[in-house]
Design a protein around this motif. Structure first.
Motif, short mmCIF file in Angstrom:
data_model
loop_
_atom_site.label_atom_id
_atom_site.label_comp_id
_atom_site.label_asym_id
_atom_site.label_seq_id
_atom_site.Cartn_x
_atom_site.Cartn_y
_atom_site.Cartn_z
N ILE A 143 0.88 -1.16 0.00
CA ILE A 143 0.00 0.00 0.00
C ILE A 143 0.93 1.22 0.00
CG2 ILE A 143 -1.84 1.23 1.21
CD1 ILE A 143 -2.45 -1.60 2.51
N PRO A 144 1.09 1.86 -1.17
CA PRO A 144 2.04 2.96 -1.30
C PRO A 144 1.53 4.25 -0.66
CG PRO A 144 0.86 2.69 -3.35
CD PRO A 144 0.39 1.59 -2.42
N PRO A 145 2.40 5.23 -0.53
CA PRO A 145 1.96 6.53 -0.01
C PRO A 145 0.93 7.15 -0.95
CG PRO A 145 4.36 6.47 -0.31
CD PRO A 145 3.81 5.21 -0.85
N ILE A 203 6.85 -4.27 10.59
CA ILE A 203 5.43 -3.92 10.63
C ILE A 203 4.70 -5.09 11.28
CG2 ILE A 203 3.35 -3.47 9.31
CD1 ILE A 203 4.98 -2.35 7.09
N PRO A 204 4.21 -4.92 12.52
CA PRO A 204 3.39 -5.98 13.11
C PRO A 204 2.06 -6.07 12.36
CG PRO A 204 3.67 -4.13 14.64
CD PRO A 204 4.41 -3.80 13.39
N LEU A 205 1.59 -7.28 12.18
CA LEU A 205 0.35 -7.49 11.44
C LEU A 205 -0.84 -7.69 12.36
CD1 LEU A 205 1.61 -9.97 8.70
CD2 LEU A 205 1.27 -7.50 8.50
N GLY A 212 -0.83 -4.24 8.07
CA GLY A 212 -0.12 -3.36 8.99
C GLY A 212 0.45 -2.17 8.26
N THR A 213 0.77 -1.12 9.02
CA THR A 213 1.34 0.09 8.44
C THR A 213 2.55 0.53 9.26
OG1 THR A 213 -0.10 1.55 9.73
CG2 THR A 213 -0.86 0.92 7.53
N ALA A 214 3.38 1.35 8.64
CA ALA A 214 4.52 1.93 9.33
C ALA A 214 4.68 3.37 8.86
CB ALA A 214 5.80 1.15 9.04
N ALA A 215 5.00 4.26 9.80
CA ALA A 215 5.27 5.66 9.47
C ALA A 215 6.77 5.80 9.26
CB ALA A 215 4.79 6.57 10.58
N GLY A 263 2.11 0.68 3.84
CA GLY A 263 1.36 -0.45 4.37
C GLY A 263 1.62 -1.72 3.62
N ALA A 264 1.29 -2.82 4.28
CA ALA A 264 1.44 -4.14 3.67
C ALA A 264 0.22 -4.98 4.03
CB ALA A 264 2.70 -4.82 4.17
#
Length: 132
Positions: free
Chosen positions: A36-38, A83-85, A90-93, A51-52
Motif C-alpha cells: 500500500i504505497p503513499p 510492521i506488526p500485522l 499493517g502500516t509503518a510511518a 502499508g502491507a
C-alpha cells in the motif's frame, strides 16, 4: 485364528476408510504481499505511511510474524523497520529525509509458510519550507 472372507473384507474396508479419513499433511501456505504505497505528494522531511497486506491472512505463529521493511533512500542509506500485522495488514510511518526516489523491499518470512517478498518505489519532492 480362523477368519472368513467376509471378516477380512470388512477389516480391509475399515482400514481403507481409516486411511481415507485420516488428516493429510498440509503443505506450507504460500503468502503474497500487497504493498500500500503513499497517497498524494510526498515531501522531504515529512512522515509517510507505508502499508502491507499479507494474503491469505496468516494464522497461528505465522500471524504473529511481522513484515520486515528495508528502505533505501536516494543517497543510498538503508534503514529497516518491522510492521506488526493485525489480521494480515499493517502500516509503518517513515520519515523521508531528502528528495528523490525511495525503494522499499517488504519481506514476510513466517515459520510455517513460504516466504514472500514485494518491492515498491516512490518519489519524494523537496520540502516547500512551509511548516516542515
Amino acid at each position: 485364528m480362523n477368519f472368513t472372507r467376509g471378516t477380512l473384507t470388512i477389516a480391509a474396508l475399515a482400514g481403507a476408510a481409516t486411511l481415507a479419513l485420516a488428516p493429510t499433511a498440509t503443505a506450507a501456505t504460500t503468502y503474497q504481499i500487497t504493498v500500500i504505497p503513499p497517497i498524494g505528494t510526498v515531501r522531504a522531511n515529512n512522515l509517510v505511511t507505508l502499508g502491507a497486506l499479507v494474503t491469505p491472512t496468516p494464522t497461528g505463529t505465522d500471524g504473529s510474524t511481522p513484515v520486515e521493511l528495508e528502505i533505501t533512500e536516494p543517497d543510498g542509506d538503508v534503514n529497516t523497520r518491522s510492521i506488526p500485522l493485525t489480521l494480515g495488514a499493517g502500516t509503518a510511518a517513515i520519515r523521508t529525509h531528502e528528495a528523490g526516489r525511495y525503494s522499499v523491499v517488504f519481506t514476510f518470512a513466517p515459520p510455517n509458510g513460504t516466504p514472500a517478498e514485494a518491492t515498491a518505489q516512490f518519489d519524494v519532492v523537496a520540502s516547500s519550507g512551509l511548516g516542515s
